[in-house]
Design an enzyme around this catalytic site. Structure first.
Site, PDB file in Angstrom:
ATOM      1  N   PHE A  11      -1.382  16.684 -12.475  1.00  0.00           N
ATOM      2  CA  PHE A  11      -1.988  17.954 -11.575  1.00  0.00           C
ATOM      3  C   PHE A  11      -0.767  17.496 -10.898  1.00  0.00           C
ATOM      4  CE2 PHE A  11      -4.100  17.234  -6.935  1.00  0.00           C
ATOM      5  CZ  PHE A  11      -3.284  18.940  -6.420  1.00  0.00           C
ATOM      6  N   ILE A  59       5.247   5.291 -20.458  1.00  0.00           N
ATOM      7  CA  ILE A  59       6.731   4.807 -19.579  1.00  0.00           C
ATOM      8  C   ILE A  59       6.350   3.021 -19.739  1.00  0.00           C
ATOM      9  CG2 ILE A  59       6.425   6.122 -17.857  1.00  0.00           C
ATOM     10  CD1 ILE A  59       4.885   3.918 -16.535  1.00  0.00           C
ATOM     11  N   SER A  84      -5.068   7.261 -11.725  1.00  0.00           N
ATOM     12  CA  SER A  84      -5.119   7.860 -10.309  1.00  0.00           C
ATOM     13  C   SER A  84      -6.692   7.974 -10.519  1.00  0.00           C
ATOM     14  CB  SER A  84      -4.558   9.005 -10.995  1.00  0.00           C
ATOM     15  OG  SER A  84      -4.950   9.652 -11.077  1.00  0.00           O
ATOM     16  N   THR A 133       0.905   6.391  -2.847  1.00  0.00           N
ATOM     17  CA  THR A 133      -0.233   6.892  -2.103  1.00  0.00           C
ATOM     18  C   THR A 133      -1.114   5.698  -1.004  1.00  0.00           C
ATOM     19  OG1 THR A 133      -2.425   6.229  -1.863  1.00  0.00           O
ATOM     20  CG2 THR A 133      -2.186   4.925  -3.911  1.00  0.00           C
ATOM     21  N   ASP A 134      -1.488   7.310   0.442  1.00  0.00           N
ATOM     22  CA  ASP A 134      -1.607   6.093   0.981  1.00  0.00           C
ATOM     23  C   ASP A 134      -2.918   5.447   1.412  1.00  0.00           C
ATOM     24  OD1 ASP A 134      -4.035   7.952   0.335  1.00  0.00           O
ATOM     25  OD2 ASP A 134      -3.750   8.916   2.403  1.00  0.00           O
ATOM     26  N   GLU A 135      -3.219   5.389  -0.317  1.00  0.00           N
ATOM     27  CA  GLU A 135      -4.212   4.064  -0.020  1.00  0.00           C
ATOM     28  C   GLU A 135      -4.171   2.519  -0.567  1.00  0.00           C
ATOM     29  OE1 GLU A 135      -7.483   5.509  -2.707  1.00  0.00           O
ATOM     30  OE2 GLU A 135      -6.831   7.618  -2.850  1.00  0.00           O
ATOM     31  N   TYR A 159      -7.782   0.424  -8.078  1.00  0.00           N
ATOM     32  CA  TYR A 159      -6.597   1.675  -7.586  1.00  0.00           C
ATOM     33  C   TYR A 159      -5.389   1.370  -6.785  1.00  0.00           C
ATOM     34  CZ  TYR A 159      -4.015   5.967  -7.116  1.00  0.00           C
ATOM     35  OH  TYR A 159      -2.983   6.925  -6.739  1.00  0.00           O
ATOM     36  N   LYS A 163      -1.349   0.703  -7.502  1.00  0.00           N
ATOM     37  CA  LYS A 163      -0.471   1.278  -6.639  1.00  0.00           C
ATOM     38  C   LYS A 163       0.374   0.209  -6.007  1.00  0.00           C
ATOM     39  CE  LYS A 163       0.760   4.808  -7.454  1.00  0.00           C
ATOM     40  NZ  LYS A 163       1.358   5.549  -8.388  1.00  0.00           N
ATOM     41  N   LYS A 198     -11.730  14.593  -9.281  1.00  0.00           N
ATOM     42  CA  LYS A 198     -11.492  14.603  -8.284  1.00  0.00           C
ATOM     43  C   LYS A 198     -12.952  15.246  -7.440  1.00  0.00           C
ATOM     44  CE  LYS A 198      -8.467  11.426  -8.777  1.00  0.00           C
ATOM     45  NZ  LYS A 198      -6.918  11.748  -9.422  1.00  0.00           N
ATOM     46  N   ARG A 223     -10.521  11.976   5.186  1.00  0.00           N
ATOM     47  CA  ARG A 223      -9.494  11.894   4.018  1.00  0.00           C
ATOM     48  C   ARG A 223      -8.646  13.032   4.365  1.00  0.00           C
ATOM     49  NH1 ARG A 223     -11.717   8.018   2.316  1.00  0.00           N
ATOM     50  NH2 ARG A 223     -11.907   7.406   0.617  1.00  0.00           N
ATOM     51  N   GLY A 293     -17.520  -0.518  -2.123  1.00  0.00           N
ATOM     52  CA  GLY A 293     -15.858  -1.249  -1.826  1.00  0.00           C
ATOM     53  C   GLY A 293     -15.414   0.845  -0.491  1.00  0.00           C
TER      54      GLY A 293
HETATM   55  P1  NAD Z   1      -3.348  12.851 -12.940  1.00  0.00           P
HETATM   56  O1  NAD Z   1      -3.959  11.288 -13.248  1.00  0.00           O
HETATM   57  O2  NAD Z   1      -3.170  14.170 -12.939  1.00  0.00           O
HETATM   58  O3  NAD Z   1      -1.754  12.972 -13.915  1.00  0.00           O
HETATM   59  C1  NAD Z   1      -1.444  11.606 -14.254  1.00  0.00           C
HETATM   60  C2  NAD Z   1      -0.509  11.906 -15.417  1.00  0.00           C
HETATM   61  O4  NAD Z   1      -0.257  10.457 -16.363  1.00  0.00           O
HETATM   62  C3  NAD Z   1      -0.864  12.646 -16.593  1.00  0.00           C
HETATM   63  O5  NAD Z   1      -0.233  13.525 -17.087  1.00  0.00           O
HETATM   64  C4  NAD Z   1      -1.388  11.407 -17.553  1.00  0.00           C
HETATM   65  O6  NAD Z   1      -1.169  11.441 -18.956  1.00  0.00           O
HETATM   66  C5  NAD Z   1      -0.157  10.499 -17.402  1.00  0.00           C
HETATM   67  N1  NAD Z   1      -0.124   9.165 -18.175  1.00  0.00           N
HETATM   68  C6  NAD Z   1      -0.918   8.199 -17.892  1.00  0.00           C
HETATM   69  N2  NAD Z   1      -0.445   6.111 -18.231  1.00  0.00           N
HETATM   70  C7  NAD Z   1       1.311   7.212 -18.581  1.00  0.00           C
HETATM   71  C8  NAD Z   1       1.671   6.070 -19.690  1.00  0.00           C
HETATM   72  N3  NAD Z   1       1.196   5.067 -19.966  1.00  0.00           N
HETATM   73  N4  NAD Z   1       3.249   6.157 -19.708  1.00  0.00           N
HETATM   74  C9  NAD Z   1       3.481   8.589 -19.219  1.00  0.00           C
HETATM   75  N5  NAD Z   1       2.368   8.546 -18.797  1.00  0.00           N
HETATM   76  C10 NAD Z   1       1.283   8.333 -18.405  1.00  0.00           C
HETATM   77  O7  NAD Z   1      -2.605  11.400 -10.847  1.00  0.00           O
HETATM   78  P2  NAD Z   1      -1.095  12.627 -10.211  1.00  0.00           P
HETATM   79  O8  NAD Z   1      -2.652  13.568  -9.607  1.00  0.00           O
HETATM   80  O9  NAD Z   1      -1.401  13.535 -10.964  1.00  0.00           O
HETATM   81  O10 NAD Z   1      -0.676  11.423  -9.409  1.00  0.00           O
HETATM   82  C11 NAD Z   1       0.193  11.914  -9.930  1.00  0.00           C
HETATM   83  C12 NAD Z   1       0.950  10.217  -8.758  1.00  0.00           C
HETATM   84  O11 NAD Z   1       0.627  10.491  -7.955  1.00  0.00           O
HETATM   85  C13 NAD Z   1       0.648   8.718  -8.773  1.00  0.00           C
HETATM   86  O12 NAD Z   1       1.453   7.837  -9.429  1.00  0.00           O
HETATM   87  C14 NAD Z   1      -0.860   9.077  -7.815  1.00  0.00           C
HETATM   88  O13 NAD Z   1      -1.425   7.310  -7.481  1.00  0.00           O
HETATM   89  C15 NAD Z   1       0.397  10.123  -7.332  1.00  0.00           C
HETATM   90  N6  NAD Z   1      -0.551  10.174  -5.725  1.00  0.00           N
HETATM   91  C16 NAD Z   1      -1.609  11.317  -6.516  1.00  0.00           C
HETATM   92  C17 NAD Z   1      -2.323  11.782  -5.353  1.00  0.00           C
HETATM   93  C18 NAD Z   1      -3.583  12.830  -5.109  1.00  0.00           C
HETATM   94  O14 NAD Z   1      -4.471  13.398  -4.404  1.00  0.00           O
HETATM   95  N7  NAD Z   1      -3.651  13.089  -6.826  1.00  0.00           N
HETATM   96  C19 NAD Z   1      -2.359  10.941  -4.088  1.00  0.00           C
HETATM   97  C20 NAD Z   1      -0.687  10.615  -3.848  1.00  0.00           C
HETATM   98  C21 NAD Z   1       0.136  10.456  -4.830  1.00  0.00           C
HETATM   99  P1  TYD Z   2     -11.239  11.717  -4.090  1.00  0.00           P
HETATM  100  O1  TYD Z   2     -11.053  12.824  -4.703  1.00  0.00           O
HETATM  101  O2  TYD Z   2     -12.109  10.970  -6.299  1.00  0.00           O
HETATM  102  O3  TYD Z   2     -10.199  10.918  -4.099  1.00  0.00           O
HETATM  103  P2  TYD Z   2      -9.965   9.367  -3.695  1.00  0.00           P
HETATM  104  O4  TYD Z   2     -10.781   8.560  -3.791  1.00  0.00           O
HETATM  105  O5  TYD Z   2      -8.627   9.246  -4.481  1.00  0.00           O
HETATM  106  O6  TYD Z   2      -9.515  10.089  -1.696  1.00  0.00           O
HETATM  107  O7  TYD Z   2     -12.309  11.157  -3.217  1.00  0.00           O
HETATM  108  C1  TYD Z   2     -12.093  11.844  -2.414  1.00  0.00           C
HETATM  109  C2  TYD Z   2     -13.146  11.769  -1.326  1.00  0.00           C
HETATM  110  O8  TYD Z   2     -14.449  11.982  -1.835  1.00  0.00           O
HETATM  111  C3  TYD Z   2     -13.369  10.018  -1.449  1.00  0.00           C
HETATM  112  O9  TYD Z   2     -13.853   9.692  -0.176  1.00  0.00           O
HETATM  113  C4  TYD Z   2     -14.508  10.424  -2.579  1.00  0.00           C
HETATM  114  C5  TYD Z   2     -15.511  11.339  -2.197  1.00  0.00           C
HETATM  115  N1  TYD Z   2     -16.110  11.783  -3.215  1.00  0.00           N
HETATM  116  C6  TYD Z   2     -17.331  12.248  -3.088  1.00  0.00           C
HETATM  117  O10 TYD Z   2     -18.938  12.038  -1.982  1.00  0.00           O
HETATM  118  N2  TYD Z   2     -18.496  12.704  -4.577  1.00  0.00           N
HETATM  119  C7  TYD Z   2     -17.883  12.743  -5.487  1.00  0.00           C
HETATM  120  O11 TYD Z   2     -18.531  13.262  -6.789  1.00  0.00           O
HETATM  121  C8  TYD Z   2     -16.366  12.198  -5.773  1.00  0.00           C
HETATM  122  C9  TYD Z   2     -15.652  12.480  -6.925  1.00  0.00           C
HETATM  123  C10 TYD Z   2     -15.545  11.754  -4.359  1.00  0.00           C
END
Ligand code: NAD
Ligand code: TYD
Length: 352
Positions: A11, A59, A84, A133-135, A159, A163, A198, A223, A293
């Site tokens: 993403f 990786i 993720s 991530t902030d998590e 997760y 991280k 998500k 969030r 959790g």
């Molecule tokens: P995503 O799950 O959409 O994408 C992850 C990508 O990594 C995928 O393309 C997957 O194929 C690739 N991947 C997984 N394992 C791999 C490996 N071993 N080697 C090579 N490639 C691999 O995740 P995202 O939402 O795009 O998140 C990207 C980064 O940003 C992550 O590190 C996540 O922790 C961080 N992040 C995400 C969010 C969010 O809201 N999505 C917020 C803060 C930080």
């Molecule tokens: P998510 O998009 O999984 O992100 P994160 O857990 O990394 O914050 O979830 C965002 C928020 O939405 C989280 O508090 C969990 C909640 N959630 C639901 O209530 N229902 C759902 O089906 C999903 C996937 C998430």
């Protein structure tokens, strides 16, 4: 000159690459394992771009990573690759440890070997940017101040624990080996190309399918939502001007409860793609069993990146959500492709 991006078919990585290549910047090499979350279609429009190279790989594969570094001589690495999704980490954590911890460690180690072979100027200019991530900071109470970069690490899910471990390794490679690293800790992203497991894309998808919109627990969890291209601009900003060894929090100043987010999606869909019966999509909301959790609140204090590097988000929650819902309506084929096979069995298992 090139940069290496990991996990660029996911993403945030895909959004980052698409913007980067549209801006006449150095060439980009993308290594991605193409897990269920990685979709090569996301990058179809740049697949033939002269400044883009895709490598299908892991990786955690030391030989492959070293070979890519030797061949492409990157001046920077941005590590997006990760497992993720919190809910998947509850069902099973080993892939999270393998990629997020072992994979990041391998990347750091191979990068260190490569970096040691650069000349002094190149070593000084080189950057390893770790996207986190902030998590990792854990959960806040309603009146707590937002997370700053010095907030203690208190990860609560497998997760976030994985991280957090990777963040610590990145920090250690700076302090022990002098590798010029940067770490960013960002809040929840939303926008185009997010996998519909998500919250926001899941709710859009389910709404249009006439399926329930599952809200965990009471839906009052908070969030801090950031539109994905704002995260990408923050990463570019940190890459360019961040101080090696430093951590930068990135956030959208958009604290919303999950229920507010889902209601916003429903309101937008009611306007843009009304239900056949004229009733609101809000009728499809269902409160379901809470996530084990479940962190109550995340909030980011982004004053460091704002004052030191001059970054602020461009998109408001309203404008970002409109763009997002419209993108999913315009890209039904993309959603169809990614919601087949594995996705269906995951949903069946998780929401059973
Ligand atoms: P995503 O799950 O959409 O994408 C992850 C990508 O990594 C995928 O393309 C997957 O194929 C690739 N991947 C997984 N394992 C791999 C490996 N071993 N080697 C090579 N490639 C691999 O995740 P995202 O939402 O795009 O998140 C990207 C980064 O940003 C992550 O590190 C996540 O922790 C961080 N992040 C995400 C969010 C969010 O809201 N999505 C917020 C803060 C930080
Ligand atoms: P998510 O998009 O999984 O992100 P994160 O857990 O990394 O914050 O979830 C965002 C928020 O939405 C989280 O508090 C969990 C909640 N959630 C639901 O209530 N229902 C759902 O089906 C999903 C996937 C998430």
């Amino acid at each position: 000159m090139a940069i290496l991006v990991t996990g660029g078919a996911g993403f945030i990585g895909a959004n980052f690459i698409l913007e980067w290549l549209g801006n006449d910047l150095p060439a980009i090499v993308n290594i991605d394992k193409l897990t269920y979350a990685g979709n090569i279609d996301n990058l179809a429009t740049v697949a033939e771009h002269a400044d883009y190279t895709f490598v299908h790989g892991d990786i955690a594969d030391g030989e492959l990573v070293s070979q890519i570094l030797t061949q492409h001589q990157p001046s920077a690495i941005i590590n997006f690759a990760a497992e993720s999704h919190v809910d998947r980490s509850i069902h099973g954590a080993s892939e999270f440890i393998q990629t997020n911890v072992v994979g990041t460690l391998n990347l750091l180690e191979k990068t260190r070997e490569y970096w040691l072979g650069l000349d002094a100027n190149e070593q000084q200019r080189f950057r390893f940017l770790h996207v986190s991530t902030d998590e990792v900071y854990g959960s806040l109470h309603t009146d707590d101040p937002a997370f700053t970069e010095s907030h203690p690490y208190q990860p609560n899910s497998p997760y976030s624990a994985s991280k957090a471990a990777s963040d610590h390794l990145v920090r250690a490679y700076f302090h022990t080996h002098g590798l010029p690293v940067l770490t960013t800790n960002c809040s929840n992203n939303y926008g185009p190309y997010q996998f519909p497991e998500k919250l926001i894309p899941l709710v859009i998808h389910n709404a249009l399918q006439g399926q329930p919109l599952p809200i965990y627990g009471d839906g009052q969890q908070i969030r801090d939502w950031l539109f994905v291209t704002d995260h990408c601009s923050a990463i570019r900003c940190v890459l360019e001007a961040g101080e090696p060894g430093e951590v930068y929090n990135i956030g959208g100043l958009n604290e919303k409860t999950n229920l507010q987010v889902v209601n916003t999606v429903c309101d937008l869909l009611d306007e843009l793609e009304p239900r056949a019966d004229g009733k609101s999509y809000g009728r499809q909301i269902e409160f379901v069993k809470d996530r084990p959790g479940h962190d109550r609140r995340y909030a980011i204090d982004a004053s460091k990146i704002e004052t030191e590097l001059g970054w602020t988000p461009r998109e408001s929650f309203e404008s970002g959500m409109l763009k997002t819902v419209q993108w999913y309506l315009d890209n039904a084929k993309w959603v169809d492709r990614v919601t087949s096979g594995d996705y269906r069995s995951w949903v069946a298992r998780h929401y059973a």
